[in-house]
Design an enzyme around this catalytic site. Structure first.
Site, PDB file in Angstrom:
ATOM      1  N   LYS A   1       0.872  -1.174   0.000  1.00 48.40           N
ATOM      2  CA  LYS A   1       0.000   0.000   0.000  1.00 48.40           C
ATOM      3  C   LYS A   1       0.907   1.221   0.000  1.00 48.40           C
ATOM      4  CE  LYS A   1      -4.235   1.793   1.964  1.00 48.40           C
ATOM      5  NZ  LYS A   1      -3.910   3.191   2.108  1.00 48.40           N
TER       6      LYS A   1
ATOM      7  N   LYS B   1      -2.806  -3.064   7.442  1.00 55.61           N
ATOM      8  CA  LYS B   1      -1.870  -1.977   7.737  1.00 55.61           C
ATOM      9  C   LYS B   1      -0.684  -2.427   8.595  1.00 55.61           C
ATOM     10  CE  LYS B   1      -3.098   2.013   7.415  1.00 55.61           C
ATOM     11  NZ  LYS B   1      -3.575   3.191   6.759  1.00 55.61           N
TER      12      LYS B   1
ATOM     13  N   CYS C   1      25.500  32.862  20.391  1.00 58.69           N
ATOM     14  CA  CYS C   1      26.292  34.094  20.506  1.00 58.69           C
ATOM     15  C   CYS C   1      25.688  35.090  21.485  1.00 58.69           C
ATOM     16  CB  CYS C   1      26.434  34.748  19.141  1.00 58.69           C
ATOM     17  SG  CYS C   1      24.890  35.485  18.572  1.00 58.69           S
TER      18      CYS C   1
HETATM   19  S1  IVH Z   1      -6.455  -0.512  -4.828  1.00 60.11           S
HETATM   20  C1  IVH Z   1     -11.005   0.365  -4.871  1.00 60.11           C
HETATM   21  N1  IVH Z   1      -3.916  -0.829  -4.357  1.00 60.11           N
HETATM   22  O1  IVH Z   1      -5.008   3.453  -0.970  1.00 60.11           O
HETATM   23  C2  IVH Z   1      -9.693   0.702  -4.302  1.00 60.11           C
HETATM   24  N2  IVH Z   1      -4.937   1.155  -3.576  1.00 60.11           N
HETATM   25  O2  IVH Z   1      -7.415   3.459   0.908  1.00 60.11           O
HETATM   26  C3  IVH Z   1      -8.688   0.674  -5.348  1.00 60.11           C
HETATM   27  N3  IVH Z   1      -3.375   2.685  -2.475  1.00 60.11           N
HETATM   28  O3  IVH Z   1      -7.122   5.611  -2.639  1.00 60.11           O
HETATM   29  C4  IVH Z   1      -7.382   0.942  -4.817  1.00 60.11           C
HETATM   30  N4  IVH Z   1      -1.564   1.468  -2.718  1.00 60.11           N
HETATM   31  O4  IVH Z   1      -4.784   5.511  -3.535  1.00 60.11           O
HETATM   32  C5  IVH Z   1      -4.973  -0.034  -4.192  1.00 60.11           C
HETATM   33  N5  IVH Z   1      -1.657  -1.257  -4.075  1.00 60.11           N
HETATM   34  C6  IVH Z   1      -2.709  -0.464  -3.909  1.00 60.11           C
HETATM   35  C7  IVH Z   1      -2.612   0.782  -3.263  1.00 60.11           C
HETATM   36  C8  IVH Z   1      -3.746   1.557  -3.103  1.00 60.11           C
HETATM   37  C9  IVH Z   1      -2.055   2.606  -2.251  1.00 60.11           C
HETATM   38  C10 IVH Z   1      -4.228   3.811  -2.044  1.00 60.11           C
HETATM   39  C11 IVH Z   1      -5.185   4.250  -3.113  1.00 60.11           C
HETATM   40  C12 IVH Z   1      -6.515   4.358  -2.460  1.00 60.11           C
HETATM   41  C13 IVH Z   1      -6.223   4.171  -1.019  1.00 60.11           C
HETATM   42  C14 IVH Z   1      -7.333   3.333  -0.435  1.00 60.11           C
END
Ligand code: IVH
Length: 667
Positions: A118, A317, A412
């Site tokens: 992510k 997470k 200083c």
């Molecule tokens: S899938 C329907 N894949 O996380 C959701 N999102 O909380 C499609 N993000 O707004 C997103 N890495 O910008 C997806 N590997 C990943 C991601 C990712 C970061 C962000 C994305 C989204 C947010 C969702």
């Protein structure tokens, strides 16, 4: 705004004012007016320009891509909403999600999961028509985002034209725009060298870099885009799975971050733990979790969506790298330009693989926001390689000590001042040893005078032994002076003297930057040095300085204060006496500049640009502008009433074009 001003003067004043607010917003991150007030200035400028078209200028803030604040980027409604992901935080939650997936699929149809990182960046949707990039939009509220098309053109790995055949008529790819730690570090080093506050983390920096009115800034920031999903496209029709979609994206020319497959939640958990404990810290960009997706499109369809997120994907997470500790004291460090930064001294604590005992508090406004007092227990966080920060106070100390800005400089003991537009306080004594040391370190640094061998330790010794009090003193150093210091043996001393001697040939732009004048960064110094020599700088008024592109009232004031001051003039005179050339730089032409090798001649009366502006454009794109036509001329650009030059072009077979054609050549 005075009613007595002529439209021309008012337009000039508004442009300067807006540029200055842009600078405060983007560079200083310390806006001094509300968005609505800013919009009113833009609106007034636009109205004046509409009434007086002859006064229009392509580099007016009204003509720039996007705008300085969110409200000035055009809204884009997403063809399909940009959804978010549900979050899970532990094994139990991810198992519960896996159970829900299984329950909603036909018995015996165990899914394959795709595991992606992510990315902690900005979500962005890219639209292509018949394979050509046409639009980019930010996520916004999920329904409507902002048009950042021009800026995304400068995100390095976004393809402008897709490869492969059978591309759909319209295609919308979604992904994350990120900044690698390495680039983030460089940008922040430059910010600090230019006397500006650094960005807090790569995400903020990426966001600021994308939403720039000047797309050239975006270009320099090295943003990157990684695909994670799609919007207005139905790859389900001819592809079986998300992994096939990602492979297809690679073929089309997109960057896709590495992904893994898992066939059970046990495998998902094992992968997550491996990454959390070892993998994350090795990645070049910030991530904040794993994204687990059901691979098969058929299964995705069965699982469907809730109102906000897909049921077939979830974020797992990583825990933030956080710890708590007690603030034992606050010390003040003095920077090159005198900025006094409060630094919390912590009870040492292990967090994210390192022991942390100091953490910057940035400025006194931040201390106020946190409500921090000495003795409090604080939560600190470290994300990736980013410097640790205090998130909040978790336990107030009884009888904790308030943290006030120092009345005297801690180094200083000179007076301390507060600058209006900034949240920082400064030591006002240019001879403060802390400032002298930092100023010399900056003077010698690579982008400045590039004096190899004059590092922090050498500077410390030279200042401590009172051999050097400013940059000019460096050039009077003798070999014996250096041999008297611990650091220098025979050869090293010779090397440094050689380096100092060689640095005398540096051009004015480098010297101007090296002097460390507040608000004068590398680029500003180069822009000024291209237009003014040292004599002109010494004579220039603030208004003269403001006629240089990118120089707003704050920069002009700072430069003027330096060049008008006795100390500044004396330093320059001594540098000159020491033999510094400070010659005007040759205009640097970046390899691959669009007009490199071309010579333009402008003739007739132009309506869209002034002659100077048009010539400036050409030069800024690496070309040359000339006043007369010859066989070496590449193009003659003609306005109304063009005469002999146009005829000469025809006689010599030189290509000609109208002003509008020229405008279309501009990036
Ligand atoms: S899938 C329907 N894949 O996380 C959701 N999102 O909380 C499609 N993000 O707004 C997103 N890495 O910008 C997806 N590997 C990943 C991601 C990712 C970061 C962000 C994305 C989204 C947010 C969702």
């Amino acid at each position: 705004m005075s009613a007595r001003k002529t439209p021309k003067a008012e337009i000039a004043a508004l442009r300067a004012e807006i540029r200055e607010h842009d600078r405060r917003y983007y560079e200083l991150q310390a806006p001094t007016i509300a968005d609505a007030e800013y919009d009113a200035l833009q609106a007034r400028l636009k109205a004046l320009e509409d009434v007086h078209p002859a006064l229009r200028s392509p580099d007016s803030p009204t003509q720039k891509v996007g705008g300085a604040v969110a409200s000035t980027f055009a809204p884009v409604r997403h063809a399909r909403p940009m959804l978010s992901l549900d979050n899970t935080y532990n094994e139990a939650e991810i198992r519960a999600w896996g159970d829900r997936v299984l329950k909603n699929l036909p018995p015996g149809e165990a899914p394959v999961y795709i595991l992606e990182q992510k990315l902690d960046g900005l979500s962005c949707a890219l639209t292509y028509e018949t394979g050509r990039f046409v639009r980019a939009a930010t996520r916004g509220d999920g329904e409507t985002g902002e048009d950042v098309t021009e800026n995304v053109r400068f995100v390095h790995n976004v393809p402008m034209k897709l490869s492969g055949c059978s591309l759909p008529e319209t295609l919308e790819i979604r992904g994350e725009i990120v900044l690698f730690f390495e680039d983030f570090k460089k940008i922040n080093e430059e910010e600090v060298l230019a006397g500006r506050p650094p960005f807090v983390n790569p995400r903020n920096c990426a966001a600021g870099s994308l939403r720039q009115k000047d797309a050239q800034v975006t270009k320099r920031r090295h943003l990157r885009f990684f695909v994670h999903s799609y919007g207005d496209w139905r790859p389900e029709h001819d592809l079986p799975s998300h992994s096939a979609f990602l492979e297809r994206c690679k073929e089309m020319g997109f960057s896709v971050e590495p992904f893994a497959k898992a066939s059970s939640i046990d495998e998902v958990v094992a992968h997550y733990e491996r990454f959390r404990d070892e993998g994350v810290s090795k990645l070049p960009y910030a991530v904040d979790g794993l994204v687990v997706k059901v691979d098969s499109f058929a299964q995705q369809r069965r699982l469907g969506f809730t109102a906000k997120s897909p049921r077939w994907a979830v974020a797992f997470k990583y825990p933030a790298q956080q710890a708590t500790s007690i603030v034992r004291d606050v010390e003040f460090s003095v920077g090159r330009t005198g900025t006094i930064t409060p630094v919390a001294k912590l009870e040492p604590v292990f967090c994210g693989g390192v022991t942390i005992s100091n953490v910057t508090l940035h400025n006194f406004e931040e201390i106020g926001r946190l409500g921090l007092r000495v003795g409090d227990r604080v939560l600190i966080e470290r994300a990736g390689e980013v410097i640790p920060k205090v998130v909040k106070v978790v336990e107030r100390a009884r009888g904790g000590k308030d943290i006030a800005p120092p009345r005297k400089c801690p180094v200083c003991a000179g007076p301390v001042v507060k600058e209006e537009a900034l949240v920082a306080v400064f030591c006002d004594n240019p001879s403060c040893p802390a400032q002298v040391r930092r100023t010399l370190e900056h003077f010698a640094s690579r982008p400045a005078m590039d004096i190899v061998g004059l590092g922090d330790a050498a500077v410390d010794q030279l200042v401590a032994k009172k051999l050097v009090a400013d940059a000019a003193d460096l050039y009077s150093l003798k070999k014996d002076d250096l041999l008297g210091l611990e650091l220098f043996k025979d050869k090293k001393a010779d090397n440094l003297l050689g380096q100092l001697s060689a640095s005398k040939a540096k051009t004015l732009d480098r010297v101007l930057f090296a002097l460390g004048i507040r608000h004068v960064g590398e680029k500003t110094a180069a822009t000024i040095a291209e237009r003014m020599d040292l004599g002109a700088l010494l004579r220039a008024s603030e208004a003269d300085l403001m006629s240089v592109p990118d120089v707003g009232p704050v920069v002009a004031k700072s430069l003027h204060a330096f060049f008008a001051s006795e100390a500044g003039r004396d330093l320059l005179a001594r540098l000159r006496k020491a033999g510094l050339a400070m010659a005007k730089p040759e205009r640097l032409v970046a390899a691959g500049a669009p007009f490199a090798g071309m010579t333009f001649v402008f003739t007739g009366s132009l309506t869209k640009f002034t002659r100077d502006e048009a010539e400036e454009k050409v030069k800024s794109l690496g070309g040359k502008a000339s006043g007369s036509v010859s066989a070496k001329t590449t193009y003659v650009v003609y306005g109304e009433d063009a005469g002999s030059k146009l005829k000469k072009a025809a006689a010599l077979g030189v290509k000609t074009m109208t002003e509008s054609e020229f405008e279309r050549m501009l990036p």
